[in-house]
Design a protein around this motif. Structure first.
Motif, short mmCIF file in Angstrom:
data_model
loop_
_atom_site.label_atom_id
_atom_site.label_comp_id
_atom_site.label_asym_id
_atom_site.label_seq_id
_atom_site.Cartn_x
_atom_site.Cartn_y
_atom_site.Cartn_z
N CYS A 1 6.28 -6.76 -0.93
CA CYS A 1 4.85 -6.74 -0.58
C CYS A 1 4.21 -5.79 0.12
O CYS A 1 4.87 -5.27 1.29
CB CYS A 1 4.39 -8.33 0.26
N LYS B 1 1.98 -2.29 10.27
CA LYS B 1 1.34 -1.88 8.90
C LYS B 1 2.22 -0.63 8.25
O LYS B 1 2.10 -0.82 6.86
CB LYS B 1 0.09 -1.14 9.72
N ARG C 1 -0.60 -6.07 4.27
CA ARG C 1 -0.28 -6.66 5.28
C ARG C 1 -1.13 -7.87 5.87
O ARG C 1 -0.65 -8.47 6.66
CB ARG C 1 -0.85 -5.44 6.41
N GLY C 2 -2.14 -8.15 5.15
CA GLY C 2 -3.24 -9.29 5.32
C GLY C 2 -2.46 -10.48 4.52
O GLY C 2 -3.20 -11.48 4.69
N LYS C 3 -1.37 -10.38 3.72
CA LYS C 3 -0.89 -11.52 3.18
C LYS C 3 -0.82 -12.75 3.68
O LYS C 3 -0.31 -12.78 5.21
CB LYS C 3 0.37 -11.07 2.49
N LYS C 4 -1.31 -13.79 3.26
CA LYS C 4 -1.23 -14.99 3.93
C LYS C 4 -0.01 -15.74 3.77
O LYS C 4 0.54 -15.86 2.48
CB LYS C 4 -2.31 -16.09 3.39
N ILE D 1 -0.36 -17.44 8.66
CA ILE D 1 -0.22 -16.51 9.30
C ILE D 1 -0.39 -15.44 8.58
O ILE D 1 0.47 -15.39 7.38
CB ILE D 1 1.00 -16.50 10.14
N ARG D 2 -0.98 -14.41 8.86
CA ARG D 2 -0.88 -12.92 8.27
C ARG D 2 0.46 -12.21 8.23
O ARG D 2 1.15 -12.41 9.43
CB ARG D 2 -2.03 -12.07 8.62
N LEU D 3 1.00 -11.47 7.44
CA LEU D 3 2.26 -10.85 7.19
C LEU D 3 2.21 -10.05 8.44
O LEU D 3 3.62 -10.14 9.13
CB LEU D 3 2.38 -10.01 5.93
N GLN D 4 1.36 -9.23 8.69
CA GLN D 4 1.66 -8.24 9.85
C GLN D 4 1.68 -9.01 11.22
O GLN D 4 2.55 -8.69 12.07
CB GLN D 4 0.84 -6.90 9.98
N ASP D 5 1.29 -10.37 11.45
CA ASP D 5 1.29 -10.83 12.61
C ASP D 5 2.72 -11.67 12.72
O ASP D 5 3.16 -11.92 13.52
CB ASP D 5 0.13 -12.04 12.53
N ARG E 1 2.18 -19.31 4.32
CA ARG E 1 2.09 -20.77 4.72
C ARG E 1 3.40 -21.29 5.11
O ARG E 1 4.39 -20.89 4.46
CB ARG E 1 1.36 -21.68 3.51
#
Length: 73
Positions: free
Chosen positions: A47, A32, A50-53, A13-17, A55
Motif C-alpha cells: 500500500c 510517509k 499513507r491516508g489509507k483507512k 485509523i489512517r495508515l501513517q498514524d 478498521r
C-alpha cells in the motif's frame, strides 16, 4: 514476525498514524517515506497510500512487525 495490537476507539485509523502509534516508526515523516516507497503492506498487499483507512480486523506490516487494528473494549 513480531505482532502488536493497536486498539482504537474510532471507526478507523489512517495508515501513517497506525505506524506511529504502533511504534513501527518514530515520526510521521518517516511513515510517509516508507509508505510511499512501497515498504508497507496492508492486509498482505503493498500500500502506498499513507491516508489509507484501516478498521478493526485490518493489519499492516512493516519491517517484520505486524500491527493489528482492534476496537477498544
Amino acid at each position: 514476525m513480531k505482532y502488536e495490537t493497536v486498539e482504537i476507539d474510532t471507526e478507523f485509523i489512517r495508515l501513517q498514524d497506525l505506524l506511529k502509534l504502533g511504534g513501527a516508526v518514530q515520526t510521521g515523516g518517516m511513515a510517509k517515506l516508507e509508505i510511499q516507497n512501497g515498504e508497507v503492506s496492508v492486509n498482505d498487499e503493498i500500500c502506498t497510500m499513507r491516508g489509507k483507512k484501516l478498521r478493526p480486523g485490518d493489519f499492516a506490516e512493516y519491517n517484520g512487525l505486524r500491527l493489528i487494528v482492534e476496537a477498544k473494549k
